[in-house]
Scaffold this motif. Sequence first.
Motif, PDB file in Angstrom:
ATOM      1  N   ALA A   1       0.822  -1.227   0.000  1.00 35.30           N
ATOM      2  CA  ALA A   1       0.000   0.000   0.000  1.00 35.30           C
ATOM      3  C   ALA A   1       0.847   1.264   0.000  1.00 35.30           C
ATOM      4  CB  ALA A   1      -0.933  -0.008   1.210  1.00 35.30           C
ATOM      5  N   ILE A   2       2.062   1.198   0.562  1.00 39.61           N
ATOM      6  CA  ILE A   2       2.899   2.403   0.627  1.00 39.61           C
ATOM      7  C   ILE A   2       4.186   2.230  -0.204  1.00 39.61           C
ATOM      8  CG2 ILE A   2       2.025   3.164   2.855  1.00 39.61           C
ATOM      9  CD1 ILE A   2       4.528   1.953   4.150  1.00 39.61           C
ATOM     10  N   ASN A   3       4.191   1.269  -1.099  1.00 44.03           N
ATOM     11  CA  ASN A   3       5.381   1.023  -1.914  1.00 44.03           C
ATOM     12  C   ASN A   3       5.039   0.972  -3.409  1.00 44.03           C
ATOM     13  OD1 ASN A   3       8.117   0.303  -0.425  1.00 44.03           O
ATOM     14  ND2 ASN A   3       6.442  -0.407   0.880  1.00 44.03           N
ATOM     15  N   LYS A   4       4.147   1.850  -3.827  1.00 44.38           N
ATOM     16  CA  LYS A   4       3.710   1.838  -5.220  1.00 44.38           C
ATOM     17  C   LYS A   4       4.545   2.745  -6.119  1.00 44.38           C
ATOM     18  CE  LYS A   4      -1.051   0.633  -4.038  1.00 44.38           C
ATOM     19  NZ  LYS A   4      -2.489   1.032  -4.074  1.00 44.38           N
ATOM     20  N   GLY A   5       5.222   3.694  -5.536  1.00 42.75           N
ATOM     21  CA  GLY A   5       6.015   4.622  -6.335  1.00 42.75           C
ATOM     22  C   GLY A   5       7.497   4.347  -6.215  1.00 42.75           C
ATOM     23  N   PRO A   6       8.321   5.170  -6.847  1.00 41.01           N
ATOM     24  CA  PRO A   6       9.778   5.003  -6.743  1.00 41.01           C
ATOM     25  C   PRO A   6      10.285   5.351  -5.347  1.00 41.01           C
ATOM     26  CG  PRO A   6       9.250   7.022  -7.924  1.00 41.01           C
ATOM     27  CD  PRO A   6       7.957   6.305  -7.729  1.00 41.01           C
ATOM     28  N   VAL A   7      11.453   4.830  -5.007  1.00 41.34           N
ATOM     29  CA  VAL A   7      12.061   5.094  -3.704  1.00 41.34           C
ATOM     30  C   VAL A   7      12.736   6.461  -3.727  1.00 41.34           C
ATOM     31  CG1 VAL A   7      13.788   4.310  -2.040  1.00 41.34           C
ATOM     32  CG2 VAL A   7      12.449   2.639  -3.330  1.00 41.34           C
ATOM     33  N   ASN A   8      12.557   7.196  -2.655  1.00 49.44           N
ATOM     34  CA  ASN A   8      13.276   8.462  -2.479  1.00 49.44           C
ATOM     35  C   ASN A   8      14.625   8.131  -1.849  1.00 49.44           C
ATOM     36  OD1 ASN A   8      14.306  10.949  -1.852  1.00 49.44           O
ATOM     37  ND2 ASN A   8      12.535  11.652  -0.695  1.00 49.44           N
ATOM     38  N   GLU A   9      15.683   8.170  -2.639  1.00 56.06           N
ATOM     39  CA  GLU A   9      17.008   7.757  -2.164  1.00 56.06           C
ATOM     40  C   GLU A   9      17.542   8.627  -1.031  1.00 56.06           C
ATOM     41  OE1 GLU A   9      19.911   7.065  -5.184  1.00 56.06           O
ATOM     42  OE2 GLU A   9      18.435   6.329  -6.629  1.00 56.06           O
ATOM     43  N   LYS A  10      17.012   9.836  -0.902  1.00 53.23           N
ATOM     44  CA  LYS A  10      17.481  10.737   0.154  1.00 53.23           C
ATOM     45  C   LYS A  10      16.705  10.554   1.454  1.00 53.23           C
ATOM     46  CE  LYS A  10      19.020  14.295  -3.116  1.00 53.23           C
ATOM     47  NZ  LYS A  10      18.895  15.717  -3.519  1.00 53.23           N
ATOM     48  N   ASP A  11      15.698   9.679   1.428  1.00 55.42           N
ATOM     49  CA  ASP A  11      14.845   9.473   2.596  1.00 55.42           C
ATOM     50  C   ASP A  11      15.068   8.076   3.173  1.00 55.42           C
ATOM     51  OD1 ASP A  11      12.926   9.395   4.520  1.00 55.42           O
ATOM     52  OD2 ASP A  11      11.207   9.483   3.163  1.00 55.42           O
ATOM     53  N   PRO A  12      15.710   7.948   4.343  1.00 50.84           N
ATOM     54  CA  PRO A  12      15.947   6.636   4.951  1.00 50.84           C
ATOM     55  C   PRO A  12      14.654   5.860   5.207  1.00 50.84           C
ATOM     56  CG  PRO A  12      17.248   8.330   6.058  1.00 50.84           C
ATOM     57  CD  PRO A  12      16.294   9.043   5.142  1.00 50.84           C
ATOM     58  N   VAL A  13      13.571   6.575   5.519  1.00 48.46           N
ATOM     59  CA  VAL A  13      12.293   5.912   5.775  1.00 48.46           C
ATOM     60  C   VAL A  13      11.773   5.247   4.500  1.00 48.46           C
ATOM     61  CG1 VAL A  13       9.883   6.243   6.448  1.00 48.46           C
ATOM     62  CG2 VAL A  13      11.703   7.454   7.668  1.00 48.46           C
ATOM     63  N   SER A  14      11.883   5.954   3.375  1.00 45.86           N
ATOM     64  CA  SER A  14      11.442   5.408   2.096  1.00 45.86           C
ATOM     65  C   SER A  14      12.246   4.175   1.724  1.00 45.86           C
ATOM     66  CB  SER A  14      11.581   6.478   1.001  1.00 45.86           C
ATOM     67  OG  SER A  14      11.185   5.973  -0.255  1.00 45.86           O
ATOM     68  N   LYS A  15      13.558   4.228   1.921  1.00 40.35           N
ATOM     69  CA  LYS A  15      14.408   3.081   1.608  1.00 40.35           C
ATOM     70  C   LYS A  15      14.122   1.913   2.550  1.00 40.35           C
ATOM     71  CE  LYS A  15      18.387   5.343   1.652  1.00 40.35           C
ATOM     72  NZ  LYS A  15      19.829   5.627   1.471  1.00 40.35           N
ATOM     73  N   GLY A  16      13.948   2.219   3.833  1.00 41.69           N
ATOM     74  CA  GLY A  16      13.646   1.164   4.797  1.00 41.69           C
ATOM     75  C   GLY A  16      12.322   0.488   4.513  1.00 41.69           C
ATOM     76  N   SER A  17      11.339   1.286   4.112  1.00 43.98           N
ATOM     77  CA  SER A  17      10.028   0.736   3.779  1.00 43.98           C
ATOM     78  C   SER A  17      10.111  -0.225   2.596  1.00 43.98           C
ATOM     79  CB  SER A  17       9.052   1.876   3.462  1.00 43.98           C
ATOM     80  OG  SER A  17       7.798   1.367   3.081  1.00 43.98           O
ATOM     81  N   ARG A  18      10.902   0.144   1.587  1.00 44.86           N
ATOM     82  CA  ARG A  18      11.047  -0.715   0.413  1.00 44.86           C
ATOM     83  C   ARG A  18      11.731  -2.041   0.786  1.00 44.86           C
ATOM     84  NH1 ARG A  18      10.444   0.394  -4.929  1.00 44.86           N
ATOM     85  NH2 ARG A  18       8.789   1.644  -3.977  1.00 44.86           N
ATOM     86  N   LEU A  19      12.728  -1.965   1.650  1.00 46.77           N
ATOM     87  CA  LEU A  19      13.427  -3.181   2.068  1.00 46.77           C
ATOM     88  C   LEU A  19      12.525  -4.101   2.899  1.00 46.77           C
ATOM     89  CD1 LEU A  19      17.000  -1.864   2.940  1.00 46.77           C
ATOM     90  CD2 LEU A  19      16.293  -3.184   0.936  1.00 46.77           C
ATOM     91  N   MET A  20      11.672  -3.519   3.740  1.00 45.18           N
ATOM     92  CA  MET A  20      10.736  -4.334   4.517  1.00 45.18           C
ATOM     93  C   MET A  20       9.719  -5.015   3.598  1.00 45.18           C
ATOM     94  SD  MET A  20       9.974  -2.371   8.119  1.00 45.18           S
ATOM     95  CE  MET A  20       9.772  -0.707   7.483  1.00 45.18           C
ATOM     96  N   TYR A  21       9.321  -4.307   2.554  1.00 45.16           N
ATOM     97  CA  TYR A  21       8.399  -4.884   1.569  1.00 45.16           C
ATOM     98  C   TYR A  21       9.065  -6.056   0.855  1.00 45.16           C
ATOM     99  CZ  TYR A  21       5.310  -5.027  -2.562  1.00 45.16           C
ATOM    100  OH  TYR A  21       4.455  -5.418  -3.560  1.00 45.16           O
ATOM    101  N   ILE A  22      10.303  -5.855   0.428  1.00 43.22           N
ATOM    102  CA  ILE A  22      11.044  -6.915  -0.261  1.00 43.22           C
ATOM    103  C   ILE A  22      11.221  -8.121   0.658  1.00 43.22           C
ATOM    104  CG2 ILE A  22      13.317  -7.528  -1.210  1.00 43.22           C
ATOM    105  CD1 ILE A  22      13.478  -4.607  -2.254  1.00 43.22           C
ATOM    106  N   ARG A  23      11.525  -7.857   1.915  1.00 42.30           N
ATOM    107  CA  ARG A  23      11.731  -8.942   2.874  1.00 42.30           C
ATOM    108  C   ARG A  23      10.453  -9.750   3.061  1.00 42.30           C
ATOM    109  NH1 ARG A  23      11.503  -9.940   8.525  1.00 42.30           N
ATOM    110  NH2 ARG A  23      13.216 -11.292   9.215  1.00 42.30           N
ATOM    111  N   ALA A  24       9.312  -9.076   3.184  1.00 40.07           N
ATOM    112  CA  ALA A  24       8.038  -9.777   3.360  1.00 40.07           C
ATOM    113  C   ALA A  24       7.714 -10.614   2.121  1.00 40.07           C
ATOM    114  CB  ALA A  24       6.921  -8.778   3.636  1.00 40.07           C
ATOM    115  N   LEU A  25       7.969 -10.055   0.949  1.00 39.99           N
ATOM    116  CA  LEU A  25       7.758 -10.813  -0.286  1.00 39.99           C
ATOM    117  C   LEU A  25       8.618 -12.068  -0.304  1.00 39.99           C
ATOM    118  CD1 LEU A  25       7.771  -7.870  -2.871  1.00 39.99           C
ATOM    119  CD2 LEU A  25       5.797  -9.313  -2.341  1.00 39.99           C
ATOM    120  N   ARG A  26       9.869 -11.918   0.075  1.00 41.83           N
ATOM    121  CA  ARG A  26      10.794 -13.066   0.063  1.00 41.83           C
ATOM    122  C   ARG A  26      10.373 -14.128   1.068  1.00 41.83           C
ATOM    123  NH1 ARG A  26      14.814 -14.292   3.367  1.00 41.83           N
ATOM    124  NH2 ARG A  26      14.994 -12.215   4.285  1.00 41.83           N
ATOM    125  N   LEU A  27      10.041 -13.706   2.278  1.00 46.05           N
ATOM    126  CA  LEU A  27       9.697 -14.661   3.326  1.00 46.05           C
ATOM    127  C   LEU A  27       8.391 -15.397   3.060  1.00 46.05           C
ATOM    128  CD1 LEU A  27      10.712 -12.655   6.528  1.00 46.05           C
ATOM    129  CD2 LEU A  27      11.867 -14.637   5.545  1.00 46.05           C
TER     130      LEU A  27
END
Length: 252
Positions: free
Chosen positions: A135-161
């Motif tokens: 729901a919060i990972n539909k757009g591109p990652v803001n590379e300057k925002d640690p929260v945006s990058k962390g959110s994308r990694l948590m999404y990837i992790r959930a997909l993998r698991l």
Amino acid sequence: LIDLLAKKEDSPEKTSLQKGQQLATAIMSIALKAHLQQGHIDRTDVVLQSLDEVQGEGGGGTNILKMLAALIRLQVEEVRKKGDKAALDKAIQGYKALLKKRTEKLARTPDVVQALAACYSSMEEHGAAALEHRAINKGPVNEKDPVSKGSRLMYIRALRLSKEPANLKEARKLIDEIMAPVGKKPGWGARDLSALKEDGLLLHDEGKYAQAFAMWTPLLKRLAPEISKGGNIRETYFEIYYYMVYSFYKAG
């Protein structure tokens, strides 16, 4: 007390606990734990309603969800240790129904999504956690925002698991996006240790152990000079050392 607090009407008890949030949280957490241990899903819902009335977060705020995630994780672990699969399945279905009821009207803000995804992950319902992260990972990652990058990694992790083929494919697509170079500069994922670990672990789940070994080996060498510092770097070094040996063994 729980039944009294769950009512919409004001009462001296409710007013008192509204002024003493620390005491309210302590009382409610004991009640939540007790009912979860007994498998009383309906009563757990009443406790959450009481907590809503006292804290005024409307439908189950992030603090409530975080508390619930921790308690669910403990309870799932206890039931799992008993080896009763039927009881575990019943408990998880009850928790999922409870979460759906409590959060279906909540706006999916980043805080709510992360708290709710943590609840699902505590039950090892990683596919459901991935749906929340989406729901919060539909757009591109803001590379300057640690929260945006962390959110994308948590999404990837959930997909993998989740281990679901479609989710693994989506995780690979997202990993490749953050690893892709931008001009002559490596992608932010290629410079992020957490992202590199997700890439390697995804290669494991894809059965690409030789590729994983080829990735872990230089990463391990890069970390080797840092292990004398101790702390997280030292722990990460030995974690990756294990992954390197495991991928070598599986490739063989």
